[in-house]
Design a protein around this motif. Structure first.
Motif, mmCIF file in Angstrom:
data_model
loop_
_atom_site.group_PDB
_atom_site.id
_atom_site.type_symbol
_atom_site.label_atom_id
_atom_site.label_comp_id
_atom_site.label_asym_id
_atom_site.label_seq_id
_atom_site.Cartn_x
_atom_site.Cartn_y
_atom_site.Cartn_z
ATOM 1 N N SER A 13 0.837 -1.198 0.000
ATOM 2 C CA SER A 13 0.000 0.000 0.000
ATOM 3 C C SER A 13 0.871 1.247 0.000
ATOM 4 N N THR A 14 0.330 2.330 -0.565
ATOM 5 C CA THR A 14 1.060 3.601 -0.653
ATOM 6 C C THR A 14 0.305 4.673 0.104
ATOM 7 N N ALA A 15 0.845 5.891 0.017
ATOM 8 C CA ALA A 15 0.209 7.010 0.709
ATOM 9 C C ALA A 15 -1.093 7.421 0.048
ATOM 10 N N LEU B 289 -2.106 2.729 9.743
ATOM 11 C CA LEU B 289 -1.292 1.894 8.870
ATOM 12 C C LEU B 289 0.136 2.439 8.815
ATOM 13 N N PRO B 290 1.143 1.570 8.667
ATOM 14 C CA PRO B 290 2.539 2.037 8.645
ATOM 15 C C PRO B 290 2.922 2.676 7.306
ATOM 16 N N ASN B 291 4.143 3.213 7.272
ATOM 17 C CA ASN B 291 4.766 3.742 6.054
ATOM 18 C C ASN B 291 3.994 4.916 5.460
ATOM 19 N N HIS B 292 3.481 5.792 6.309
ATOM 20 C CA HIS B 292 2.842 7.033 5.877
ATOM 21 C C HIS B 292 1.701 6.789 4.897
ATOM 22 N N GLN B 293 0.951 5.729 5.124
ATOM 23 C CA GLN B 293 -0.216 5.462 4.298
ATOM 24 C C GLN B 293 -1.341 6.415 4.711
ATOM 25 N N PRO B 294 -2.453 6.467 3.983
ATOM 26 C CA PRO B 294 -3.504 7.457 4.288
ATOM 27 C C PRO B 294 -3.794 7.540 5.779
ATOM 28 N N PHE B 295 -3.792 8.779 6.319
ATOM 29 C CA PHE B 295 -3.828 8.977 7.767
ATOM 30 C C PHE B 295 -5.108 8.453 8.409
ATOM 31 N N GLU B 296 -6.204 8.431 7.646
ATOM 32 C CA GLU B 296 -7.473 7.996 8.241
ATOM 33 C C GLU B 296 -7.638 6.482 8.246
ATOM 34 N N GLU B 297 -6.719 5.763 7.587
ATOM 35 C CA GLU B 297 -6.816 4.311 7.515
ATOM 36 C C GLU B 297 -6.087 3.669 8.694
#
Length: 259
Positions: free
Chosen positions: A121-123, A222-230
């Motif tokens: 997953s990405t940001a 979620l880790p690695n700066h993924q969407p903040f609301e997730e």
């Protein structure tokens, strides 16, 4: 139909049919019992009642959960037993207002379909896999039936009775010759026993209704700066209000009038 030689193991190919058409039928005359008073043994409804209970369960998922997609539920009863005492009366039917306890045991089968986040997953977007978890949430309760549509037939007691025969025996050496031992014979045993094979009440499940509230207790971003609301979680606290309707029956002999 394919042709086959009679020398083959299968002379007829039953998997292929040449034609499926409509079959004709004619009404047959049923054979009925003669008119008059008859006695039938049929399942009789003792009572139909709606039972309510509350359930709380902690559910742990084997991998992180992004969100719950769907939950399918099914109520299963594994024990439904009406506790009735035995009777020695000639009339085995108690008053319709005599209370009896109904023991119920079962579980709610839950199939939870959920999305589990993927490591790629990405940001901007979150990839996930659809998975499912099936759990059984058990319950057990006792409810009192205070009135009956038809009273249950109480079971008759089994009986065992012993009896003996009188016997006169010589006393032997050391006693007067004219004296005897007057008693029963210990070398013999006599008994009359009676067993009754009574009809056990049973239940049928008619309907069920579940109101539930599921809440995650360990949700983290979620880790690695993924969407903040997730976020994801692995532990869920579940509260359920369960209602189900059961019919309590017993096979009884009923007098009817045949036409």
């Amino acid at each position: 139909m394919n042709n086959r030689n009679c020398g083959d193991n299968d002379c007829v190919d039953v998997n292929v049919t040449a034609n499926i058409g409509e079959c004709n039928n004619t009404l047959a005359t049923p054979i009925t019992t003669p008119a008059g008073e008859r006695i039938l043994r049929v399942p009789v409804t003792l009572q139909e009642l709606t039972v309510s209970t509350n359930l709380v369960a902690n559910i742990h998922f084997p991998e992180p959960v992004l969100e719950i997609k769907d939950i399918k539920k099914r109520v299963k009863i594994v024990q439904c037993r009406l506790l009735i005492p035995g009777t020695a009366s000639a009339n085995p039917f108690p008053a319709a207002t005599t209370p009896f306890q109904l023991f119920i045991k079962g579980f709610v089968r839950k199939n939870i379909q959920y999305a589990s986040p993927m490591p790629d997953s990405t940001a901007n977007c979150v990839s996930s896999e659809l998975r499912s978890l099936t759990v059984d949430v058990p319950f057990e309760c006792v409810t009192t039936i205070t009135s009956f549509l038809t009273p249950p037939q109480l079971p008759f007691f089994n009986t065992r009775s012993e009896f003996d025969f009188f016997r006169a025996q010589d006393l032997g050496v050391g006693f007067p010759e004219k004296d005897q031992l007057l008693s029963s014979d210990l070398s013999q045993f006599h008994q009359v026993s009676t067993q009754f094979y009574n009809q056990l009440p049973f239940c049928e499940l008619i309907s069920s209704n579940i109101t539930e509230w599921d809440e995650a207790v360990d949700r983290t971003p979620l880790p690695n700066h993924q969407p903040f609301e997730e976020g994801s979680f692995q532990n869920l606290v579940e509260k359920m209000f369960l209602q189900f309707t059961v019919k309590v029956l017993q096979n009884q002999q009923v007098r009817v009038q045949a036409l």
